[in-house]
Design an enzyme around this catalytic site. Structure first.
Site, PDB file in Angstrom:
ATOM      1  NE  ARG A   1      -2.863  -0.403   3.344  1.00  0.00           N
ATOM      2  CZ  ARG A   1      -3.765   0.232   4.073  1.00  0.00           C
ATOM      3  NH1 ARG A   1      -5.000   0.349   3.645  1.00  0.00           N
ATOM      4  NH2 ARG A   1      -3.457   0.735   5.239  1.00  0.00           N
ATOM      5  CG  ASP A   2       3.666   4.421   1.175  1.00  0.00           C
ATOM      6  OD1 ASP A   2       3.311   5.153   0.216  1.00  0.00           O
ATOM      7  OD2 ASP A   2       4.303   4.849   2.155  1.00  0.00           O
ATOM      8  CB  ILE A   3       4.868   0.339  -4.242  1.00  0.00           C
ATOM      9  CG1 ILE A   3       4.717  -1.041  -3.588  1.00  0.00           C
ATOM     10  CG2 ILE A   3       5.933   0.329  -5.328  1.00  0.00           C
ATOM     11  CD1 ILE A   3       5.981  -1.596  -2.956  1.00  0.00           C
TER      12      ILE A   3
ATOM     13  CG  ASN B   1       8.461   3.251   1.108  1.00  0.00           C
ATOM     14  OD1 ASN B   1       9.216   3.761   1.931  1.00  0.00           O
ATOM     15  ND2 ASN B   1       7.155   3.408   1.144  1.00  0.00           N
TER      16      ASN B   1
END
Length: 169
Positions: free
Chosen positions: A93-95, A99
């Site tokens: 949910r936060d590519i 990251n």
């Protein structure tokens, strides 16, 4: 902000994130959780050391004649890591570029499972968190959580790939 460490929900989420262990060379390996003063004070999530840089910073160092090939190879490594997460029904949910780390100029590591979600449970910031706006798919931005799944991570990977190849969001 050190006062966040006093909040029980934040402490619980840090413990949960530290337990997300995957056997894949493209996902950071979690080693544990440290709470020097139980229930108060600083908390630490312990992971393997990744000696490298964010993928977007690394991409800027590549000669133009090999840039596309190297970036696409690295995106395939990201997709391999995501396949491992998705096989366990975990959505990152936060590519985004910050990251994804590149170690030793070749090894890709997906980092920060802080808002990962699995089996209806959120690990990290909150159920309301939707990742980083510029990389989040519409279903995350609109907070239609039932529709967030492995394809949401693929969408974010596509946005990341586009940015790496073009230098623009």
């Amino acid at each position: 902000d050190p006062s966040h460490a006093e909040h029980p929900a934040i402490r619980a989420r840090a413990k949960q994130e530290s337990c997300l262990i995957f056997e894949n060379p493209n996902i950071i390996r979690m080693l544990g959780y440290c709470e020097p003063i139980p229930g108060r004070g600083p908390i630490f999530i312990i992971s393997e050391l990744v000696n490298g840089s964010n993928i977007d910073e690394f991409a800027k160092t590549l000669p133009l004649n090999v840039r596309t090939e190297v970036i696409l190879r690295m995106i395939c490594s990201v997709l391999d890591g995501l396949e491992c997460l998705h096989a366990k029904r975990v959505w990152h949910r936060d590519i985004k570029p910050s990251n994804i780390m590149v170690e030793n100029g070749a090894q890709v590591k997906i980092m920060d499972l802080g808002i990962a979600r699995t089996d209806g449970r959120t690990f990290g910031t909150s159920d309301r968190a939707f990742g980083t706006f510029a990389y989040a798919p519409p279903e995350q931005i609109n907070r239609t959580e039932g529709e967030v799944n492995h394809l949401s991570d693929i969408y974010s990977t596509g946005i990341t790939c586009y940015e790496l190849l073009t230098g623009q969001k």
